[in-house]
Motif scaffolding. Structure first.
Motif: not given
Lengths: 318, 94
Positions: A258-260, A230-235
């Motif tokens: 749908q994610s990094y 979650q942190f990576i996807d938003q940052t």
């Protein structure tokens, strides 16, 4: 109480939590619940207190008055958050002095992220943006945790925390849009803080020893790996927006998930720092213990003055 | 090493018209310092217009283990609630 009676109480206790009931200080609780909460809440409080050190380092050197008042307010908030959490912890029957003693003797841990140095002004940006960003992801679910005093403290903490992250991002944005030297400062800070920030979300699920019990007690709502994702996807999009590059050659958008996808985290480094071999572990503890010891005469003087005033009042009353 | 600062419970009225509410606790040498510290710890963002501080040892609390004797007697006294009384539909405003 017989073993069977305790077992019975434990079953009822777990059922209360499962029904989303809150546990309050004087309620019966399993010893393990009490111990786990003292450990996690005090660790959290210690992190707030030690967390003031890397930033306090820059207050006198902030580049403008605007930056200075913001940083000062942020550090003051951290002191406040530490105090909310210590007082919540004390409701479980441990004294403030014992808690400090555990921190100062190294028996209690605090977040390892604060064992990294803050060597440039851009680090104030990276700390606010990434470190507080990761902290928020960890903390928001705790507003709903089962122990009432902890949940109430966390509501207040989370409300105050969002300005911390914004002020950090603003610093990074300004530097990234400035002269080439400024942009370089920002990129350098991102390079140094990115991986430690990912580690902040805790060991991988396979290695995390407390996860299962913590989930049951709502000390945790998502696993470390989910929070990290979650942190990576938003940052990542935030970094792109200000033209900075995440220092991970393996970072790639995964259309299917749908994610990094991201590269391997250096867990050896993480455990080294946890065990006390980070760049600043000794320095942080020296500063913290020093502040406590050098403040002793002030605490004693305040107590003596309070007693003197009280005595005088009593004399007048006679 | 002398005595530790005692613990104080902090109550804050967030605005006139509302009651003081328990906000948390803190350590201070005396009541005056407890008020000053409470200002800094609990009202940094205009959360209050009035603060009460009470030394924690002065609070007497009920014991949750006695919640049965303490609170259950109220449960079967339904006649304390208006819905206990049957009235014809024609009666208005009661």
């Amino acid at each position: 109480m017989s073993e069977e009676q305790i077992k019975n109480l434990e079953v009822q206790f777990e059922a209360r939590i499962a029904r989303d009931e809150k546990i309050e200080p004087k309620d019966w609780m399993p010893e393990k619940y009490r111990k786990t909460h003292i450990r996690q809440m005090s660790q959290h409080a210690h992190s707030e207190i030690v967390g003031m050190l890397p930033e306090g380092n820059w207050i006198t050197r902030a580049p403008s008055l605007r930056r200075k008042v913001a940083l000062l307010a942020k550090v003051q908030d951290e002191a406040g958050h530490g105090l909310y959490l210590y007082s919540a912890c004390e409701t479980l029957g441990v004294s403030r002095d014992e808690l400090y003693e555990q921190l100062h003797s190294g028996k209690a841990k605090y977040s390892s992220i604060f064992n990294y140095p803050t060597i440039t002004w851009a680090d104030m940006g990276a700390v606010g943006w990434l470190v507080d960003g990761a902290a928020i992801i960890n903390q928001v679910p705790l507003c709903n945790t089962s122990y009432g005093p902890y949940a109430r403290a966390m509501v207040r903490v989370c409300k105050e925390e969002s300005f911390h992250q914004r002020q950090g991002f603003e610093i990074m944005m300004k530097l990234a849009n400035g002269a080439p030297e400024q942009k370089e400062l920002a990129q350098d800070a991102l390079n140094r803080w990115w991986w430690p920030s990912l580690m902040m979300l805790g060991p991988t699920d396979a290695e995390s020893i407390h996860t299962e019990q913590s989930m049951k007690w709502k000390l945790k709502r998502k696993s470390n790996d989910d929070l990290r994702q979650q942190f990576i996807d938003q940052t990542v999009p935030q970094a792109e927006l200000i033209g900075l590059t995440i220092p991970d050659p393996d970072l790639k958008w995964n259309e299917e998930r749908q994610s990094y996808d991201f590269g391997e985290i250096n867990w050896d480094e993480f455990w080294q720092v946890v065990k006390g071999h980070g760049p600043m572990n000794k320095e942080r503890m020296k500063a913290r213990v020093g502040a406590w010891e050098e403040g002793e005469w002030v605490r004693d003087a305040a107590m003596a003055y309070a007693e003197k005033k009280q005595a005088r009042k009593q004399k007048q009353a006679i | 090493m002398s005595k530790n600062w005692p613990l104080w419970e902090i109550f804050v009225r967030s605005k006139n018209g509302l009651e003081h509410r328990h906000f948390g606790s803190l350590h201070a040498a005396d009541a005056e310092m407890a008020l000053e510290n409470a200002r800094d710890v609990y009202t940094r963002r205009n959360e209050g217009v009035s603060i009460w501080v009470v030394e924690s040892v002065n609070i007497t609390a009920s014991n949750p283990e006695h919640n049965g004797e303490m609170f259950e007697p109220a449960q079967d006294k339904v006649y304390r609630h208006p819905t206990f009384y049957d009235l014809p539909d024609e009666v208005k405003h009661m």
